[in-house]
Design a protein around this motif. Structure first.
Motif, PDB file in Angstrom:
ATOM      1  N   THR A  44       0.863  -1.167   0.000  1.00  0.00           N
ATOM      2  CA  THR A  44       0.000   0.000   0.000  1.00  0.00           C
ATOM      3  C   THR A  44       0.902   1.220   0.000  1.00  0.00           C
ATOM      4  O   THR A  44       1.970   1.208   0.615  1.00  0.00           O
ATOM      5  N   ASP A  45       0.474   2.259  -0.704  1.00  0.00           N
ATOM      6  CA  ASP A  45       1.309   3.456  -0.801  1.00  0.00           C
ATOM      7  C   ASP A  45       0.813   4.595   0.076  1.00  0.00           C
ATOM      8  O   ASP A  45       1.288   5.715  -0.034  1.00  0.00           O
ATOM      9  N   ARG A  46      -0.130   4.316   0.960  1.00  0.00           N
ATOM     10  CA  ARG A  46      -0.674   5.326   1.866  1.00  0.00           C
ATOM     11  C   ARG A  46      -0.797   4.743   3.270  1.00  0.00           C
ATOM     12  O   ARG A  46      -1.139   3.578   3.439  1.00  0.00           O
ATOM     13  N   GLY A  47      -0.544   5.579   4.261  1.00  0.00           N
ATOM     14  CA  GLY A  47      -0.660   5.142   5.647  1.00  0.00           C
ATOM     15  C   GLY A  47      -2.079   5.181   6.179  1.00  0.00           C
ATOM     16  O   GLY A  47      -2.422   4.453   7.109  1.00  0.00           O
ATOM     17  N   VAL A  64       4.990  -5.981   9.271  1.00  0.00           N
ATOM     18  CA  VAL A  64       4.657  -4.779   8.513  1.00  0.00           C
ATOM     19  C   VAL A  64       5.957  -4.010   8.331  1.00  0.00           C
ATOM     20  O   VAL A  64       6.625  -3.680   9.308  1.00  0.00           O
ATOM     21  N   LEU A  65       6.336  -3.764   7.064  1.00  0.00           N
ATOM     22  CA  LEU A  65       7.476  -2.898   6.743  1.00  0.00           C
ATOM     23  C   LEU A  65       6.893  -1.521   6.483  1.00  0.00           C
ATOM     24  O   LEU A  65       6.055  -1.352   5.599  1.00  0.00           O
ATOM     25  N   LEU A  66       7.333  -0.545   7.258  1.00  0.00           N
ATOM     26  CA  LEU A  66       6.704   0.770   7.249  1.00  0.00           C
ATOM     27  C   LEU A  66       7.703   1.872   6.929  1.00  0.00           C
ATOM     28  O   LEU A  66       8.695   2.047   7.649  1.00  0.00           O
ATOM     29  N   ASP A  67       7.428   2.610   5.859  1.00  0.00           N
ATOM     30  CA  ASP A  67       8.213   3.799   5.544  1.00  0.00           C
ATOM     31  C   ASP A  67       7.729   4.924   6.461  1.00  0.00           C
ATOM     32  O   ASP A  67       6.584   4.917   6.903  1.00  0.00           O
ATOM     33  N   LEU A  68       8.591   5.889   6.749  1.00  0.00           N
ATOM     34  CA  LEU A  68       8.201   6.978   7.647  1.00  0.00           C
ATOM     35  C   LEU A  68       7.567   8.157   6.939  1.00  0.00           C
ATOM     36  O   LEU A  68       6.540   8.664   7.387  1.00  0.00           O
ATOM     37  N   HIS A  69       8.169   8.613   5.860  1.00  0.00           N
ATOM     38  CA  HIS A  69       7.675   9.831   5.213  1.00  0.00           C
ATOM     39  C   HIS A  69       6.859   9.485   3.985  1.00  0.00           C
ATOM     40  O   HIS A  69       7.403   9.052   2.969  1.00  0.00           O
ATOM     41  N   LEU A  73      -0.896  10.703   5.999  1.00  0.00           N
ATOM     42  CA  LEU A  73      -0.535  10.197   7.318  1.00  0.00           C
ATOM     43  C   LEU A  73       0.904   9.678   7.316  1.00  0.00           C
ATOM     44  O   LEU A  73       1.269   8.830   6.507  1.00  0.00           O
ATOM     45  N   SER A  74       1.734  10.196   8.216  1.00  0.00           N
ATOM     46  CA  SER A  74       3.130   9.773   8.280  1.00  0.00           C
ATOM     47  C   SER A  74       3.250   8.360   8.837  1.00  0.00           C
ATOM     48  O   SER A  74       2.341   7.847   9.495  1.00  0.00           O
ATOM     49  N   THR A  76       5.090   7.444  11.297  1.00  0.00           N
ATOM     50  CA  THR A  76       5.049   7.496  12.764  1.00  0.00           C
ATOM     51  C   THR A  76       3.608   7.543  13.251  1.00  0.00           C
ATOM     52  O   THR A  76       3.256   6.869  14.230  1.00  0.00           O
ATOM     53  N   ALA A  77       2.751   8.274  12.558  1.00  0.00           N
ATOM     54  CA  ALA A  77       1.331   8.330  12.931  1.00  0.00           C
ATOM     55  C   ALA A  77       0.670   6.973  12.704  1.00  0.00           C
ATOM     56  O   ALA A  77      -0.159   6.539  13.516  1.00  0.00           O
ATOM     57  N   VAL A  78       1.030   6.292  11.625  1.00  0.00           N
ATOM     58  CA  VAL A  78       0.506   4.945  11.369  1.00  0.00           C
ATOM     59  C   VAL A  78       0.930   4.015  12.498  1.00  0.00           C
ATOM     60  O   VAL A  78       0.118   3.254  13.040  1.00  0.00           O
ATOM     61  N   LEU A  79       2.177   4.089  12.878  1.00  0.00           N
ATOM     62  CA  LEU A  79       2.703   3.255  13.955  1.00  0.00           C
ATOM     63  C   LEU A  79       1.960   3.517  15.266  1.00  0.00           C
ATOM     64  O   LEU A  79       1.548   2.574  15.961  1.00  0.00           O
ATOM     65  N   ARG A  80       1.764   4.780  15.599  1.00  0.00           N
ATOM     66  CA  ARG A  80       1.012   5.114  16.831  1.00  0.00           C
ATOM     67  C   ARG A  80      -0.410   4.563  16.772  1.00  0.00           C
ATOM     68  O   ARG A  80      -0.931   4.071  17.766  1.00  0.00           O
ATOM     69  N   SER A  81      -1.016   4.645  15.605  1.00  0.00           N
ATOM     70  CA  SER A  81      -2.373   4.133  15.436  1.00  0.00           C
ATOM     71  C   SER A  81      -2.414   2.618  15.647  1.00  0.00           C
ATOM     72  O   SER A  81      -3.295   2.104  16.342  1.00  0.00           O
TER      73      SER A  81
END
Length: 155
Positions: A44-47, A64-69, A73-74, A76-81
């Motif tokens: 997916t290309d969106r958080g 889950v491999l997660l890009d930051l920027h 939604l960043s 970091t915000a995805v991670l917090r969610s």
């Protein structure tokens, strides 16, 4: 925090990649296709909505491999969610980013990342680093290696 083999909805051969760069997504696909051909990858290309989709999924990824920027939604915000939902505590989240600023690393671990891995520019090193991360988290869920995944969380 993550990696429990006890959640029957977790599929450790399934990886979600949250990455807005088409080039990086293709490199991840090529790298993991070579080193871990048995993995199922979903991109997916969106958080936005990632945590909710994880919560609703009948089959959750083991990683889950997660890009930051990313736009919107960043990471970091995805991670917090994700970490705000106790039902998702067993989902391993590895930040895989080109950012190396110490404050980014600290903020990412504070938000609940399991690992923070820098994306190398060289493809061979990129593949090696990604292989090491996936191998580590797969071994860990099976009760194997307990060594550091990449950088250790700050003390």
């Amino acid at each position: 925090m993550s990696g429990s083999a006890g959640d029957p909805r977790i599929d450790h051969d399934f990886v979600w990649v949250v990455e807005d760069s088409a080039e990086d997504a293709e490199a991840i696909q090529r790298a993991l296709g070579r080193t871990h051909p048995g993995l199922t990858l979903e991109f997916t290309d969106r958080g936005a909505g990632v945590a909710e989709r994880l919560l609703e999924a009948t089959r959750r990824p083991g990683l889950v491999l997660l890009d930051l920027h990313m736009p919107g939604l960043s990471g970091t915000a995805v991670l917090r969610s994700i970490r705000s939902m106790p039902e998702l505590n067993n989902v391993t989240v590895v930040v895989f980013t080109s950012l190396t600023a110490p404050e980014e690393v600290d903020a990412t671990y504070a938000a609940g990342a399991d690992s923070y891995i820098y994306k190398p520019v060289n493809f061979e090193l990129f593949r090696t680093v990604l292989k090491g991360a996936v191998d580590y988290w797969q071994r860990r869920v099976k009760g194997g290696d307990e060594g550091p995944a990449a950088q250790s969380p700050p003390s």
